[in-house]
Scaffold this motif. Sequence first.
Motif, PDB file in Angstrom:
ATOM      1  N   ALA A  44      23.000  -4.969 -28.376  1.00  0.00           N
ATOM      2  CA  ALA A  44      22.368  -4.465 -27.156  1.00  0.00           C
ATOM      3  C   ALA A  44      23.297  -3.533 -26.370  1.00  0.00           C
ATOM      4  N   LEU A  45      24.586  -3.833 -26.365  1.00  0.00           N
ATOM      5  CA  LEU A  45      25.562  -3.011 -25.651  1.00  0.00           C
ATOM      6  C   LEU A  45      25.962  -1.759 -26.433  1.00  0.00           C
ATOM      7  N   GLY A  46      25.708  -1.803 -27.745  1.00  0.00           N
ATOM      8  CA  GLY A  46      26.143  -0.698 -28.591  1.00  0.00           C
ATOM      9  C   GLY A  46      27.639  -0.720 -28.871  1.00  0.00           C
ATOM     10  N   SER A  47      28.282  -1.844 -28.575  1.00  0.00           N
ATOM     11  CA  SER A  47      29.719  -2.014 -28.773  1.00  0.00           C
ATOM     12  C   SER A  47      29.977  -3.344 -29.464  1.00  0.00           C
ATOM     13  N   GLY A  48      30.853  -3.337 -30.445  1.00  0.00           N
ATOM     14  CA  GLY A  48      31.210  -4.568 -31.148  1.00  0.00           C
ATOM     15  C   GLY A  48      32.704  -4.637 -31.366  1.00  0.00           C
ATOM     16  N   CYS A  49      33.154  -5.743 -31.929  1.00  0.00           N
ATOM     17  CA  CYS A  49      34.571  -5.937 -32.219  1.00  0.00           C
ATOM     18  C   CYS A  49      34.765  -6.108 -33.715  1.00  0.00           C
ATOM     19  N   VAL A  50      35.702  -5.364 -34.271  1.00  0.00           N
ATOM     20  CA  VAL A  50      36.066  -5.513 -35.680  1.00  0.00           C
ATOM     21  C   VAL A  50      37.570  -5.747 -35.758  1.00  0.00           C
ATOM     22  N   ALA A  51      37.976  -6.407 -36.816  1.00  0.00           N
ATOM     23  CA  ALA A  51      39.397  -6.725 -36.984  1.00  0.00           C
ATOM     24  C   ALA A  51      40.157  -5.526 -37.528  1.00  0.00           C
ATOM     25  N   ARG A  52      41.299  -5.249 -36.917  1.00  0.00           N
ATOM     26  CA  ARG A  52      42.211  -4.229 -37.429  1.00  0.00           C
ATOM     27  C   ARG A  52      43.343  -4.900 -38.202  1.00  0.00           C
ATOM     28  N   HIS A  53      43.775  -6.086 -37.720  1.00  0.00           N
ATOM     29  CA  HIS A  53      44.926  -6.737 -38.331  1.00  0.00           C
ATOM     30  C   HIS A  53      44.835  -8.245 -38.120  1.00  0.00           C
ATOM     31  N   HIS A  54      45.056  -9.004 -39.192  1.00  0.00           N
ATOM     32  CA  HIS A  54      45.158 -10.462 -39.106  1.00  0.00           C
ATOM     33  C   HIS A  54      46.572 -10.855 -39.488  1.00  0.00           C
ATOM     34  N   ASP A  55      47.061 -11.897 -38.854  1.00  0.00           N
ATOM     35  CA  ASP A  55      48.380 -12.423 -39.160  1.00  0.00           C
ATOM     36  C   ASP A  55      48.273 -13.942 -39.144  1.00  0.00           C
ATOM     37  N   ILE A  56      48.675 -14.606 -40.227  1.00  0.00           N
ATOM     38  CA  ILE A  56      48.593 -16.060 -40.312  1.00  0.00           C
ATOM     39  C   ILE A  56      49.932 -16.616 -40.778  1.00  0.00           C
ATOM     40  N   HIS A  57      50.393 -17.654 -40.090  1.00  0.00           N
ATOM     41  CA  HIS A  57      51.618 -18.357 -40.456  1.00  0.00           C
ATOM     42  C   HIS A  57      51.239 -19.787 -40.818  1.00  0.00           C
ATOM     43  N   TYR A  58      51.435 -20.148 -42.069  1.00  0.00           N
ATOM     44  CA  TYR A  58      51.099 -21.485 -42.556  1.00  0.00           C
ATOM     45  C   TYR A  58      52.307 -22.389 -42.351  1.00  0.00           C
ATOM     46  N   LYS A  59      52.108 -23.498 -41.655  1.00  0.00           N
ATOM     47  CA  LYS A  59      53.210 -24.413 -41.332  1.00  0.00           C
ATOM     48  C   LYS A  59      53.184 -25.666 -42.212  1.00  0.00           C
ATOM     49  N   ARG A  60      51.987 -26.225 -42.419  1.00  0.00           N
ATOM     50  CA  ARG A  60      51.804 -27.442 -43.217  1.00  0.00           C
ATOM     51  C   ARG A  60      50.442 -27.355 -43.897  1.00  0.00           C
ATOM     52  N   PRO A  61      50.266 -28.079 -44.999  1.00  0.00           N
ATOM     53  CA  PRO A  61      48.960 -28.068 -45.658  1.00  0.00           C
ATOM     54  C   PRO A  61      47.954 -28.960 -44.927  1.00  0.00           C
ATOM     55  N   SER A  62      46.688 -28.666 -45.123  1.00  0.00           N
ATOM     56  CA  SER A  62      45.619 -29.574 -44.685  1.00  0.00           C
ATOM     57  C   SER A  62      44.807 -29.928 -45.915  1.00  0.00           C
ATOM     58  N   PHE A  63      44.068 -31.044 -45.813  1.00  0.00           N
ATOM     59  CA  PHE A  63      43.391 -31.624 -46.971  1.00  0.00           C
ATOM     60  C   PHE A  63      41.960 -32.010 -46.625  1.00  0.00           C
ATOM     61  N   ALA A  64      41.155 -32.191 -47.657  1.00  0.00           N
ATOM     62  CA  ALA A  64      39.765 -32.617 -47.470  1.00  0.00           C
ATOM     63  C   ALA A  64      39.738 -33.893 -46.631  1.00  0.00           C
ATOM     64  N   GLY A  65      38.865 -33.900 -45.648  1.00  0.00           N
ATOM     65  CA  GLY A  65      38.736 -35.043 -44.754  1.00  0.00           C
ATOM     66  C   GLY A  65      39.499 -34.885 -43.455  1.00  0.00           C
ATOM     67  N   ASP A  66      40.477 -33.978 -43.405  1.00  0.00           N
ATOM     68  CA  ASP A  66      41.223 -33.752 -42.164  1.00  0.00           C
ATOM     69  C   ASP A  66      40.313 -33.155 -41.098  1.00  0.00           C
ATOM     70  N   THR A  67      40.476 -33.608 -39.870  1.00  0.00           N
ATOM     71  CA  THR A  67      39.852 -32.959 -38.729  1.00  0.00           C
ATOM     72  C   THR A  67      40.896 -32.044 -38.119  1.00  0.00           C
ATOM     73  N   LEU A  68      40.544 -30.781 -37.968  1.00  0.00           N
ATOM     74  CA  LEU A  68      41.451 -29.806 -37.366  1.00  0.00           C
ATOM     75  C   LEU A  68      40.894 -29.343 -36.031  1.00  0.00           C
TER      76      LEU A  68
END
Length: 175
Positions: free
Chosen positions: A76-100
């Motif tokens: 409706a506004l004619g304006s949107g947001c798109v990603a230019r750059h993503h940066d992710i730092h993984y500290k520890r693993p997560s597993f099935a069943g974990d709530t994050l």
Amino acid sequence: MSTLIFKADLLTRQADAEHRPDLWPCPSPFVASLTVGPEHMDEFGHTNNTVYLVWMQAVAALHSKHLGLTFDDFVALGSGCVARHHDIHYKRPSFAGDTLWVATWISRNEGKTDMLRQYHFVRASDLATIATGSTQWVCIDMNTGRPKRQPPEFLSAYRVTSINNPDADTAADTQ
């Protein structure tokens, strides 16, 4: 339509976790929760790294909706947001069943074409930080796809919550 693109339905707002200064590097982030499923696992038996990117986009969409802007509003506004750059730092693993818990906040928005959004993933069971990240979002004209100055509605909704950037040494360029 926005649910298909941004997958905001994967997450639920977790308002009680928002006011935990011991967990978040900013005073009042928007926090959502999700449960890691078997479909998120890779051959190593932990959450695949690409899944975090999907969750970052999903929590950004849910937060945007909370702030009053959905994909339909972008159209409706004619304006949107798109990603230019993503940066992710993984500290520890997560597993099935974990709530994050996934916290997000706007750490930079000078009212021009772009803004910087931060993310912080915490495992609810042991309060361990799982990952941190950021996305540089760029406002575009929905008809041309070209960058444009943010409209007043964006400036009102996407206000800086905290300038704290936990990964400042490797965060997105601020061009």
